[in-house]
Design a protein around this motif. Structure first.
Motif, short mmCIF file in Angstrom:
data_model
loop_
_atom_site.label_atom_id
_atom_site.label_comp_id
_atom_site.label_asym_id
_atom_site.label_seq_id
_atom_site.Cartn_x
_atom_site.Cartn_y
_atom_site.Cartn_z
N ASP A 1 0.82 -1.21 0.00
CA ASP A 1 0.00 0.00 0.00
C ASP A 1 0.86 1.27 0.00
O ASP A 1 0.34 2.37 0.06
CB ASP A 1 -0.95 0.02 1.20
CG ASP A 1 -0.23 0.21 2.52
OD1 ASP A 1 0.94 -0.22 2.64
OD2 ASP A 1 -0.83 0.78 3.45
N ILE A 2 2.19 1.11 -0.07
CA ILE A 2 3.07 2.26 -0.27
C ILE A 2 2.96 2.66 -1.73
O ILE A 2 3.05 1.80 -2.62
CB ILE A 2 4.52 1.92 0.11
CG1 ILE A 2 4.60 1.58 1.61
CG2 ILE A 2 5.45 3.08 -0.22
CD1 ILE A 2 5.97 1.14 2.08
N ARG A 3 2.76 3.92 -2.01
CA ARG A 3 2.44 4.33 -3.38
C ARG A 3 3.56 3.99 -4.37
O ARG A 3 4.72 3.91 -4.01
CB ARG A 3 2.05 5.81 -3.45
CG ARG A 3 3.10 6.82 -3.12
CD ARG A 3 2.46 8.22 -3.06
NE ARG A 3 3.40 9.23 -2.66
CZ ARG A 3 4.03 10.04 -3.50
NH1 ARG A 3 3.85 9.93 -4.81
NH2 ARG A 3 4.87 10.96 -3.05
N SER A 4 3.14 3.82 -5.60
CA SER A 4 4.01 3.25 -6.63
C SER A 4 5.28 4.06 -6.87
O SER A 4 6.31 3.48 -7.26
CB SER A 4 3.24 3.10 -7.95
OG SER A 4 2.76 4.36 -8.38
N TYR A 5 5.25 5.36 -6.63
CA TYR A 5 6.43 6.19 -6.86
C TYR A 5 7.60 5.72 -6.00
O TYR A 5 8.76 5.88 -6.36
CB TYR A 5 6.09 7.65 -6.58
CG TYR A 5 7.13 8.64 -7.05
CD1 TYR A 5 7.69 8.55 -8.32
CD2 TYR A 5 7.54 9.69 -6.23
CE1 TYR A 5 8.63 9.46 -8.77
CE2 TYR A 5 8.48 10.61 -6.66
CZ TYR A 5 9.02 10.50 -7.94
OH TYR A 5 9.95 11.40 -8.37
N GLY A 6 7.29 5.11 -4.87
CA GLY A 6 8.34 4.60 -4.00
C GLY A 6 9.10 3.43 -4.59
O GLY A 6 10.18 3.08 -4.12
N GLY A 7 8.57 2.83 -5.65
CA GLY A 7 9.25 1.71 -6.29
C GLY A 7 10.18 2.13 -7.41
O GLY A 7 10.81 1.27 -8.03
N THR A 8 10.30 3.42 -7.68
CA THR A 8 11.10 3.87 -8.81
C THR A 8 12.60 3.98 -8.50
O THR A 8 13.43 3.86 -9.39
CB THR A 8 10.60 5.23 -9.33
OG1 THR A 8 10.67 6.21 -8.27
CG2 THR A 8 9.16 5.12 -9.82
N SER A 9 12.95 4.22 -7.24
CA SER A 9 14.37 4.32 -6.86
C SER A 9 14.47 4.30 -5.34
O SER A 9 13.48 4.55 -4.63
CB SER A 9 15.00 5.62 -7.39
OG SER A 9 14.50 6.75 -6.69
N GLU A 10 15.68 4.03 -4.84
CA GLU A 10 15.90 4.03 -3.40
C GLU A 10 15.63 5.41 -2.80
O GLU A 10 15.06 5.53 -1.71
CB GLU A 10 17.34 3.60 -3.07
CG GLU A 10 17.64 2.14 -3.32
CD GLU A 10 18.09 1.86 -4.74
OE1 GLU A 10 17.98 2.78 -5.60
OE2 GLU A 10 18.55 0.73 -5.01
N ALA A 11 16.04 6.46 -3.51
CA ALA A 11 15.84 7.82 -3.01
C ALA A 11 14.36 8.13 -2.85
O ALA A 11 13.94 8.70 -1.83
CB ALA A 11 16.50 8.83 -3.96
#
Length: 258
Positions: A210-220
């Motif tokens: 449920d963490i939004r998808s933008y969090g999957g784009t990079s570690e930062a």
């Protein structure tokens, strides 16, 4: 007689120094009515006791003294200043000597903008809500006013753009924005964080988080997005992601109670 004159001279010197010091460092203050608005808009502030709220307001005042805020095609209002300063203080509240040494100015735009900072209707790809960076953006933050307000108006979507960008600046204190803020983590902690982070990024990209998808784009971006969640919906994060919650609790030296 000489002794008396000497004492009088010392007294005069003391008051001259005190007067000049006060001129150079005026007392920090924010409008009294901000307290009511902070209670209304900022759950983090509302969760603090009276003494902590006074400290929070003093930290806001110091931020506003050190950092310039300018509007682009809009006039910066008191509410804008209040919410930007609150966003800056929230993640570093338990670091009493904290200063954003890598920030000089916040530019406030009316709405979303693109990579070229275009925000008019004719400008394409206006999908950026906020940014900090290097090169021409060094020591600068750009924020959408609409996104700033949304972050404190909607308490359910785990999104706060201003907090997100200030977390990037915290991450950048070691010289790079990479999702591993060395100023907050020692080596063993960073290694554990990397493992947790990569596992959850995989979950995000497989549509199992449920963490939004933008969090999957990079570690930062994962670090900044996770921090948005932590400061916006801490109880929910503690229940759904106890390992991430515990890590961020250790990083920011606080157990959020909202």
């Amino acid at each position: 007689m000489i002794t008396t004159l000497f004492i009088v001279a010392l007294i005069l010197i003391y008051f001259v120094i005190k007067f000049n010091t006060n001129k150079k460092n005026p007392a920090l203050s924010i409008p009294d009515f901000w307290h009511v608005d902070l209670l209304k808009y900022v759950p983090f502030y509302k969760s603090l006791n009276h003494e902590q709220q006074s400290v929070f307001k003093n930290r806001m005042a110091l931020f506003l003294k050190e950092i310039q805020i300018e509007g682009v095609h809009i006039e910066v209002a008191d509410k804008d200043k209040m919410l930007i300063a609150a966003s800056a203080v929230i993640p570093v509240f338990h670091f009493p000597d904290w200063h954003y040494n890598n920030l000089k100015i916040v530019w406030l735009y009316p709405d979303r903008f693109n990579q070229e900072l275009g925000f008019a209707e004719k400008d394409e790809n206006r999908n950026i809500l906020g940014l900090v960076g290097t090169g021409r953006f060094e020591n600068q933050m750009i924020l959408s006013q609409k996104a700033l307000y949304h972050g404190f108006r909607n308490n359910t979507d785990k999104l706060n753009t201003a907090v997100h960008e200030f977390v990037h600046l915290i991450d950048k204190m070691d010289g790079k924005i990479d999702g591993i803020p060395q100023i907050l983590m020692n080596q063993p902690m960073a290694a554990a964080w990397l493992e947790i982070m990569h596992h959850e990024m995989e979950q995000i990209n497989n549509d199992k988080s449920d963490i939004r998808s933008y969090g999957g784009t990079s570690e930062a971006e994962f670090f900044a997005v996770a921090c948005e969640y932590f400061f916006s919906r801490p109880k929910l994060m503690k229940r759904k992601h106890p390992d991430i919650y515990q890590m961020l609790e250790s990083c920011f030296l606080q157990e959020t109670t909202m």
